[in-house]
Scaffold this motif. Structure first.
Motif, short mmCIF file in Angstrom:
data_model
loop_
_atom_site.label_atom_id
_atom_site.label_comp_id
_atom_site.label_asym_id
_atom_site.label_seq_id
_atom_site.Cartn_x
_atom_site.Cartn_y
_atom_site.Cartn_z
N LYS A 173 0.91 -1.31 -0.24
CA LYS A 173 0.02 -0.18 0.09
C LYS A 173 0.93 1.24 -0.01
CE LYS A 173 -4.03 2.11 2.33
NZ LYS A 173 -5.04 2.01 3.37
N THR A 174 1.97 1.36 0.81
CA THR A 174 2.76 2.31 0.86
C THR A 174 3.27 2.67 -0.59
OG1 THR A 174 3.23 1.85 3.05
CG2 THR A 174 4.85 3.44 2.19
N GLY A 175 3.95 1.72 -1.25
CA GLY A 175 4.54 1.81 -2.42
C GLY A 175 3.61 2.44 -3.37
N ILE A 176 2.28 1.65 -3.54
CA ILE A 176 1.58 2.28 -4.38
C ILE A 176 1.04 3.90 -4.29
CG2 ILE A 176 -0.90 2.19 -5.18
CD1 ILE A 176 -0.84 -0.75 -4.91
N THR A 177 0.98 4.23 -3.10
CA THR A 177 0.90 5.78 -2.58
C THR A 177 1.90 6.63 -2.97
OG1 THR A 177 -0.30 4.73 -0.54
CG2 THR A 177 0.51 7.31 -0.67
N VAL A 178 3.27 6.12 -2.73
CA VAL A 178 4.45 6.98 -3.09
C VAL A 178 4.50 7.12 -4.55
CG1 VAL A 178 6.86 6.86 -3.40
CG2 VAL A 178 5.83 6.44 -1.27
N VAL A 179 4.22 6.17 -5.47
CA VAL A 179 4.40 5.99 -7.02
C VAL A 179 3.10 7.05 -7.54
CG1 VAL A 179 4.06 4.87 -8.79
CG2 VAL A 179 5.35 3.82 -7.16
N THR A 180 1.65 7.07 -7.01
CA THR A 180 0.82 7.68 -7.28
C THR A 180 1.08 9.46 -7.13
OG1 THR A 180 -0.81 5.96 -6.72
CG2 THR A 180 -1.62 8.18 -6.81
N ARG A 181 1.72 9.61 -5.83
CA ARG A 181 2.03 11.06 -5.72
C ARG A 181 2.99 11.57 -6.75
NH1 ARG A 181 1.42 12.39 0.70
NH2 ARG A 181 -0.72 11.80 0.83
N LEU A 182 4.00 10.64 -6.75
CA LEU A 182 5.14 11.13 -7.90
C LEU A 182 4.55 11.42 -9.24
CD1 LEU A 182 8.03 8.74 -7.17
CD2 LEU A 182 7.75 11.29 -6.64
N LEU A 183 3.61 10.51 -9.74
CA LEU A 183 2.85 10.60 -10.96
C LEU A 183 1.99 11.93 -10.98
CD1 LEU A 183 1.95 7.02 -11.62
CD2 LEU A 183 3.59 8.45 -12.72
N GLY A 184 1.37 12.15 -9.49
CA GLY A 184 0.55 13.50 -9.42
C GLY A 184 1.34 14.60 -9.77
N MET A 185 2.51 14.93 -9.03
CA MET A 185 3.36 15.79 -9.49
C MET A 185 3.58 16.10 -10.78
SD MET A 185 4.28 17.76 -6.85
CE MET A 185 5.75 18.42 -7.19
N LEU A 186 3.94 15.14 -11.45
CA LEU A 186 4.33 15.08 -13.00
C LEU A 186 3.09 15.44 -13.96
CD1 LEU A 186 6.54 14.53 -15.27
CD2 LEU A 186 5.75 12.11 -15.01
N LEU A 187 2.13 15.18 -13.37
CA LEU A 187 0.55 15.53 -14.21
C LEU A 187 0.52 16.95 -13.92
CD1 LEU A 187 -1.66 14.62 -15.94
CD2 LEU A 187 -2.88 13.83 -13.92
N ALA A 188 0.80 17.28 -12.68
CA ALA A 188 0.42 18.96 -12.46
C ALA A 188 1.35 19.77 -13.53
CB ALA A 188 0.87 19.27 -11.11
N ALA A 189 2.78 19.38 -13.84
CA ALA A 189 3.65 20.24 -14.65
C ALA A 189 2.85 20.28 -15.82
CB ALA A 189 4.78 19.43 -14.32
N LEU A 190 2.60 18.77 -16.44
CA LEU A 190 2.11 18.75 -17.78
C LEU A 190 0.81 19.41 -18.15
CD1 LEU A 190 2.70 15.03 -18.31
CD2 LEU A 190 4.09 16.71 -19.46
#
Length: 206
Positions: A173-190
């Motif tokens: 669960k922790t790994g999925i949460t970390v990856v999702t937040r990293l993808l969220g930062m990338l999506l915000a910039a895009l």
């Protein structure tokens, strides 16, 4: 000539929007208690239906916008705002919570069409994305590149669904949460880049 930069940007954007990593635990929840064969059938059916829907919007989306009098720059700005809101949901974990609530409400025998294909895979965000991307590269070549990206992202999603149990044990669960937040930062910039492109098309930005 293949536009490598466009392909990379398209892949990253659509991958973040579809979010195969975030969808994997939802797929597990929707197919809980099913046999591996049933899960495989549902995963294949859901990705094929989503691919057909996204292909239709990629091919006809801009024509529909022109018919109702919406310019591509205006849609690009609106799409950027929508993607930014999605990024905020990912960063603050509101997106997965909403998906989990939806999966509980729609507890049916075959979730491949609804809610998996629609709206979890081919939802407003992914539909807006394919229309935006085909608008950046008009013509058959642009459509072919966007559909190639769509097929690649959905193929990754299909593989993750087929091996969902293994991924769940590896990431946790922790790994999925970390990856999702990293993808969220990338999506915000895009998403901000989409808005800037729309403003530039109107002459509001250098």
């Amino acid at each position: 000539m293949i536009d490598t930069a466009f392909l990379i940007t398209s892949f990253v954007t659509l991958f973040v929007i579809v979010d195969p990593i975030g969808l994997t635990p939802i797929f597990l929840a929707l197919t809980q208690g099913m046999t591996p064969r049933q899960r495989r059938s549902i995963a294949i059916r859901a990705t094929v239906i989503a691919a057909v829907l996204l292909a239709l919007f990629a091919a006809l989306g801009e024509a529909v916008l022109g018919f109702v009098g919406i310019s591509m720059p205006a849609f690009r700005i609106a799409g950027g705002v929508l993607l930014f809101l999605t990024a905020l949901d990912m960063l603050f974990e509101r997106r997965n919570k909403r998906r989990e609530d939806r999966s509980e409400e729609d507890d049916i025998d075959d979730p491949s069409v609804f809610p998996l294909a629609i709206p979890l895979i081919a939802g407003p965000g992914s539909i807006a994305t394919v229309i935006l991307l085909t608008g950046q590269q008009p013509g058959f070549a642009g459509f072919a590149m966007v559909m190639g990206v769509v097929v690649c992202v959905l193929a990754i999603l299909l593989v993750m669904c087929l091996f969902s149990g293994l991924f769940e044990r590896l990431l946790g669960k922790t790994g999925i949460t970390v990856v999702t937040r990293l993808l969220g930062m990338l999506l915000a910039a895009l998403s901000v880049q989409f808005v800037l492109d729309g403003l530039r098309a109107y002459g509001f930005a250098a």
